[in-house]
Design an enzyme around this catalytic site. Structure first.
Site, PDB file in Angstrom:
ATOM      1  CB  ALA A 128      -0.874  -0.024   1.239  1.00 35.18           C
ATOM      2  N   GLY A 154       0.683  -5.146   1.002  1.00 41.34           N
ATOM      3  CA  GLY A 154      -0.434  -5.237   0.055  1.00 41.34           C
ATOM      4  C   GLY A 154      -0.006  -5.853  -1.266  1.00 41.34           C
ATOM      5  CD  GLU A 172      -2.468  -7.827   2.752  1.00 41.09           C
ATOM      6  OE1 GLU A 172      -2.184  -6.630   2.545  1.00 41.09           O
ATOM      7  OE2 GLU A 172      -3.231  -8.195   3.648  1.00 41.09           O
ATOM      8  CD  GLU A 185       1.174  -5.779   5.532  1.00 45.54           C
ATOM      9  OE1 GLU A 185       2.064  -6.592   5.862  1.00 45.54           O
ATOM     10  OE2 GLU A 185       0.496  -5.910   4.508  1.00 45.54           O
TER      11      GLU A 185
HETATM   12  C1  LIG Z   1      -5.167  -0.851   3.916  1.00 43.07           C
HETATM   13  C2  LIG Z   1      -3.784  -0.719   4.404  1.00 43.07           C
HETATM   14  C3  LIG Z   1      -2.965  -1.864   3.975  1.00 43.07           C
HETATM   15  C4  LIG Z   1      -1.665  -1.872   4.256  1.00 43.07           C
HETATM   16  C5  LIG Z   1      -0.848  -2.941   3.792  1.00 43.07           C
HETATM   17  C6  LIG Z   1       0.524  -2.448   3.297  1.00 43.07           C
HETATM   18  O1  LIG Z   1       0.860  -2.762   2.216  1.00 43.07           O
HETATM   19  S1  LIG Z   1       1.454  -1.469   4.279  1.00 43.07           S
HETATM   20  C7  LIG Z   1       2.952  -1.286   3.325  1.00 43.07           C
HETATM   21  C8  LIG Z   1       3.759  -2.517   3.382  1.00 43.07           C
HETATM   22  N1  LIG Z   1       4.974  -2.361   2.624  1.00 43.07           N
HETATM   23  C9  LIG Z   1       6.123  -2.104   3.184  1.00 43.07           C
HETATM   24  O2  LIG Z   1       6.246  -1.979   4.382  1.00 43.07           O
HETATM   25  C10 LIG Z   1       7.298  -1.962   2.240  1.00 43.07           C
HETATM   26  C11 LIG Z   1       8.016  -0.680   2.507  1.00 43.07           C
HETATM   27  N2  LIG Z   1       9.117  -0.497   1.589  1.00 43.07           N
HETATM   28  C12 LIG Z   1      10.285  -1.141   1.711  1.00 43.07           C
HETATM   29  O3  LIG Z   1      10.498  -1.981   2.545  1.00 43.07           O
HETATM   30  C13 LIG Z   1      11.362  -0.747   0.759  1.00 43.07           C
HETATM   31  O4  LIG Z   1      11.075   0.532   0.305  1.00 43.07           O
HETATM   32  C14 LIG Z   1      11.517  -1.694  -0.450  1.00 43.07           C
HETATM   33  C15 LIG Z   1      10.201  -1.889  -1.164  1.00 43.07           C
HETATM   34  C16 LIG Z   1      12.069  -3.046   0.041  1.00 43.07           C
HETATM   35  C17 LIG Z   1      12.533  -1.071  -1.442  1.00 43.07           C
HETATM   36  O5  LIG Z   1      13.728  -0.793  -0.741  1.00 43.07           O
HETATM   37  P1  LIG Z   1      14.856   0.139  -1.414  1.00 43.07           P
HETATM   38  O6  LIG Z   1      15.993   0.147  -0.439  1.00 43.07           O
HETATM   39  O7  LIG Z   1      15.091  -0.300  -2.780  1.00 43.07           O
HETATM   40  O8  LIG Z   1      14.239   1.583  -1.521  1.00 43.07           O
HETATM   41  P2  LIG Z   1      13.759   2.585  -0.400  1.00 43.07           P
HETATM   42  O9  LIG Z   1      13.348   1.878   0.825  1.00 43.07           O
HETATM   43  O10 LIG Z   1      14.783   3.657  -0.244  1.00 43.07           O
HETATM   44  O11 LIG Z   1      12.440   3.182  -1.043  1.00 43.07           O
HETATM   45  C18 LIG Z   1      12.502   3.946  -2.241  1.00 43.07           C
HETATM   46  C19 LIG Z   1      11.472   5.026  -2.142  1.00 43.07           C
HETATM   47  O12 LIG Z   1      10.173   4.427  -2.176  1.00 43.07           O
HETATM   48  C20 LIG Z   1       9.415   4.848  -1.067  1.00 43.07           C
HETATM   49  N3  LIG Z   1       8.547   3.728  -0.653  1.00 43.07           N
HETATM   50  C21 LIG Z   1       8.905   2.463  -0.455  1.00 43.07           C
HETATM   51  N4  LIG Z   1       7.844   1.719  -0.146  1.00 43.07           N
HETATM   52  C22 LIG Z   1       6.789   2.540  -0.165  1.00 43.07           C
HETATM   53  C23 LIG Z   1       5.402   2.357   0.085  1.00 43.07           C
HETATM   54  N5  LIG Z   1       4.889   1.155   0.397  1.00 43.07           N
HETATM   55  N6  LIG Z   1       4.615   3.433  -0.001  1.00 43.07           N
HETATM   56  C24 LIG Z   1       5.100   4.643  -0.323  1.00 43.07           C
HETATM   57  N7  LIG Z   1       6.417   4.888  -0.568  1.00 43.07           N
HETATM   58  C25 LIG Z   1       7.237   3.836  -0.484  1.00 43.07           C
HETATM   59  C26 LIG Z   1      10.457   5.190  -0.010  1.00 43.07           C
HETATM   60  O13 LIG Z   1       9.939   6.075   0.933  1.00 43.07           O
HETATM   61  C27 LIG Z   1      11.541   5.811  -0.861  1.00 43.07           C
HETATM   62  O14 LIG Z   1      11.170   7.118  -1.161  1.00 43.07           O
HETATM   63  P3  LIG Z   1      11.904   8.346  -0.463  1.00 43.07           P
HETATM   64  O15 LIG Z   1      11.355   9.530  -1.164  1.00 43.07           O
HETATM   65  O16 LIG Z   1      13.353   8.122  -0.622  1.00 43.07           O
HETATM   66  O17 LIG Z   1      11.464   8.293   0.971  1.00 43.07           O
END
Ligand SMILES: CC/C=C/CC(=O)SCCNC(=O)CCNC(=O)[C@H](O)C(C)(C)COP(=O)(O)OP(=O)(O)OC[C@H]1O[C@@H](n2cnc3c(N)ncnc32)[C@H](O)[C@@H]1OP(=O)(O)O
Length: 719
Positions: A61, A100, A103, A123
């Site tokens: 998400a 997500g 999921e 999450e």
């Molecule tokens: C109804 C609600 C349901 C919720 C369910 C969910 O899905 S909650 C979200 C679950 N997902 C996560 O927790 C994943 C979070 N992301 C990561 O772990 C990592 O970003 C990655 C996907 C493994 C990639 O890692 P990497 O080292 O390659 O990059 P960065 O971590 O530096 O990320 C790059 C930029 O992307 C932004 N970002 C990453 N994930 C998300 C996300 N889920 N939503 C929005 N933005 C995301 C991250 O913030 C970085 O951007 P910046 O501008 O540098 O902050």
């Protein structure tokens, strides 16, 4: 957004498009709903493949949407529509399928992953649970114990482990989308009923109650007050005991509580703060995106005590060649043995070969002549460090970066002893240096942006949360710790016990209270620092002057314990007593309580009842107040820097976001009011006097934390 394309004639290929991680924003969800509908209604399409753009399936998400009014199609019906489809839908997983994203993949009928892909339901680390059916589908697919493990820890698994667990159906080393298209064609027309995970019964488990009880206890112990891990267990329990639709209702109910909790906000703030600190900036205007790091292939460590050994391990594990220097032969041999042991244990844990041959050990400082970067880690003594820096300046090739591992010394003073002060930065590691995640990169007024960029990049390569901070006594972390510890000492004088103070802090979420921590690190450490600062009066003074130093209230309690030889765990006696040297089991010590009573009597102090609230307010608000001074002084560029330091290196509970975020949550006006109250009660304690920045922020209407920078900038532009 999601692109739609027909491939191999009858396969609809849907590509999620939302760089960098194809997070499921409202636009992406709408794109999926539209393209899935299109594929299902097209009679020429026999199967569907869903993939992500640029080699990433989906990072979950869109976390940035959580704080806003969420619009667009909700995830649950979207995933349900995919699962109910009458044509096979195959997820082609490259890069990450997280939250997500996984999921969504679990709603698909088949999952094909690239061998380098990582999958998980993280999450819980954002204060949530997998609430788009993840907590209900995963246990049905892989069984309760494995699902509990993944969901409560949030850990990412490799494609190989995902295959072994049964999360994916196939792993490929080749083009994942091609493999998925081929696979989709091969299963087109088959019955999909056996592929709809929500219809599976949850695999039966003997002693289900005992299993949940055991996991719940384990989770409660390690959660330290975090509520999401507990909700995750409850959601999986619903999957194991209720029909799918009722389980989904329970998942939603639990999620609603988490979603609106302060903890979820704090953890999501931490996620972005951790990334924000990489975009460092210096007061000179130098920044991360305009400063080029130098390549570092070969590094040296000078001094192989506890810190030097850990740093050597961290560097070698990063893949660098390391010259490890220790002038005394016996110490060098001991260090070599210890470093090799640490490397071997680490390699065994990670299933790789130990990086033993990356290290050359030497007694001679001349051996570092051709390295790109040196980290000096000799004893914390300014004269000794100055001597080493002078030697290094003479020996190293031009342009070698000189870094000092110090927890408090003046980096600029050391730089001034070298002909190239622009090449000098501080690298404050935390013990054990190969384990602890925090690194403070300390720049002086003359450190070049290139030197800072290089140290920051090296820290990142070592897997550290690296935070660039200005040069001052104690930098950020230790500078803020001082008023915190000071308040704890004062509370003992006023009637508290170490047990009471520690319990309040541990209930707040610290892994250890201040006194248990002091016993672990050794009371002599602080004693030495206070001696260096001219605060310790030999033999202990008596009368009122004993509790005043340099014009302010001072507690000699720590000094007095050291004079009794009570240095903490290593001597079996400190604020607590221990059965054997190094034991971690702290037991209450009647001697200490009698000692405190005698001390109070000697100084005319009357013990009063102190409650947990006072302990928290005095210790934490004093620490936070120092944080505001640090922001005001420009030592930290923003509150995120302070919060990442405290969460990564000082045990501040992540679900409370960090000290500055916590102040924001409590309310700045309340923090100010309590500091004013305590300062009035203790006018001889300058650390309780509210910082002018805090007053300014409150006067500006207590803006949210992401807008503090505007007030700080305005304040500085007026100076
Ligand atoms: C109804 C609600 C349901 C919720 C369910 C969910 O899905 S909650 C979200 C679950 N997902 C996560 O927790 C994943 C979070 N992301 C990561 O772990 C990592 O970003 C990655 C996907 C493994 C990639 O890692 P990497 O080292 O390659 O990059 P960065 O971590 O530096 O990320 C790059 C930029 O992307 C932004 N970002 C990453 N994930 C998300 C996300 N889920 N939503 C929005 N933005 C995301 C991250 O913030 C970085 O951007 P910046 O501008 O540098 O902050």
């Amino acid at each position: 957004m999601a692109a739609y394309k027909r491939v191999s004639e009858s396969v609809a290929l849907i590509t999620l498009q939302n760089p960098p991680v194809n997070a499921l924003s409202a636009a992406v969800r709408q794109g999926i709903v539209d393209t899935v509908e299109r594929a299902l209604s097209d009679p020429n399409v026999t199967a569907v493949v869903i993939c992500g753009q640029n080699g990433v399936f989906c990072g979950g998400a869109d976390i940035k949407e959580f704080g806003s009014n969420m619009s667009g199609p909700p995830l649950i019906p979207m995933i349900h529509a995919i699962e109910s489809a009458n044509k096979p839908v195959v997820a082609a997983i490259e890069g990450s399928a997280l939250g997500g994203g996984l999921e969504l993949a679990l709603g698909c009928h088949y999952r094909i992953a690239h061998s380098k892909a990582r999958l998980g339901l993280p999450e819980v680390s954002l204060g949530l649970l997998p609430a788009a059916g993840g907590s209900q589908r995963l246990p049905r697919l892989i069984g309760v114990p494995a699902a509990l493990n993944l969901i409560t820890t949030g850990r990412h698994v490799t494609a190989a482990e995902a295959l072994q667990l049964g999360i994916v159906d196939q792993v490929t080393d080749h083009n994942t989308v091609d493999a998925a298209v081929k696979f989709a064609l091969s299963v087109a027309g088959r019955s999909l009923d056996p592929r709809r995970i929500s219809t599976y019964p949850c695999p039966q488990q003997p002693d289900l109650d005992a299993l949940f009880e055991e996991v719940m206890q384990k989770v409660r112990r390690s959660a330290r007050g975090a509520i999401a891990p507990i909700a995750c267990v409850q959601a999986v329990r619903a999957a194991a005991t209720l029909p799918y639709t009722q389980g989904m209702a329970r998942e939603q109910e639990l999620m609603a509580t988490l979603f609106t909790s302060g903890q979820a906000r704090a953890l999501q703030y931490c996620f972005f703060a951790q990334r924000a600190v990489g975009r460092w900036r210096m007061p000179s205007g130098a920044r991360w995106d305009t400063s080029k790091p130098r390549p570092v292939h070969k590094a040296a460590v000078i001094g192989l005590g506890t810190m030097g050994r850990g740093i050597t391990v961290a560097l070698a594990q990063t893949g660098l060649s390391v010259i490890a220097v220790e002038t005394q032969e016996k110490q060098l041999m001991e260090a070599k043995q210890a470093v090799s042991g640490m490397l071997e244990r680490g390699a065994k844990r990670r299933g790789v070969a130990p990086a033993l041959d990356r290290i050359i050990y030497s007694q001679n400082i001349q051996a570092v002549a051709d390295v790109d970067l040196v980290i000096e880690a000799v004893f914390e003594d300014v004269a000794l460090k100055t001597k080493v820096f002078k030697q290094l300046s003479a020996v190293c090739k031009p342009g070698t970066l000189l870094c000092t591992n110090t927890s408090a010394l003046d980096v600029d003073q050391l730089a001034s002893e070298t002909p190239n002060p622009e090449l000098v930065v501080g690298m404050h590691f935390f013990a054990p240096a190969h384990v602890m995640k925090l690194l403070e990169v300390v720049y002086g007024p003359r450190s070049s942006p290139e030197a800072v960029a290089t140290a920051m990049q090296l820290g990142k390569k070592m897997g550290k949360a690296s935070v660039a901070v200005g040069n001052c006594r104690g930098f950020v972390g230790n500078r803020m710790l001082k008023p915190y510890v000071e308040q704890a000492f004062f509370l003992l004088e006023e009637g508290a016990t170490p047990e009471l103070v520690d319990r309040a802090l541990e209930e707040f979420g610290f892994p250890m209270g201040v006194f248990t921590m002091s016993d672990l690190s050794g009371l002599d450490v602080g004693w030495r620092v206070r001696k260096g600062d001219g605060l310790v009066e030999p033999g202990g003074a008596s009368g009122r002057s004993a509790r005043v130093r340099q014009g302010r209230r001072y507690s000699p309690l720590g000094d007095l314990l050291c004079e009794h030889g009570r240095f903490g765990q290593k001597t079996c006696r400190g604020w607590y007593q221990y059965d054997k040297p190094g034991s971690r089991v702290a037991r209450s010590d009647p001697w200490l309580h009698s000692f405190l009573e005698a001390y109070r009597a000697e100084h005319g102090l009357v013990a009063r009842r102190i409650d947990h609230q006072e302990v928290l307010e005095r210790c934490l608000y004093a620490l936070i107040n120092e944080g505001f001074h640090i922001l005001d002084d420009g030592i930290a560029a923003g509150p995120e820097d302070i919060d990442v330091i405290y969460v990564s290196g000082y045990g501040w509970p992540r679900h409370r976001g960090g000290p500055m975020f916590y102040a924001n949550m409590v309310g700045l006006a309340k923090v100010l009011e309590r500091l004013e109250h305590y300062h009035q009660a203790h006018p001889d304690v300058p650390h309780l006097q509210p910082c002018s920045l805090l007053r300014r922020l409150v006067a500006s209407g207590s803006p949210p934390i992401h807008r503090w920078g505007e007030v700080i900038k305005k304040l500085h532009s007026q100076l």
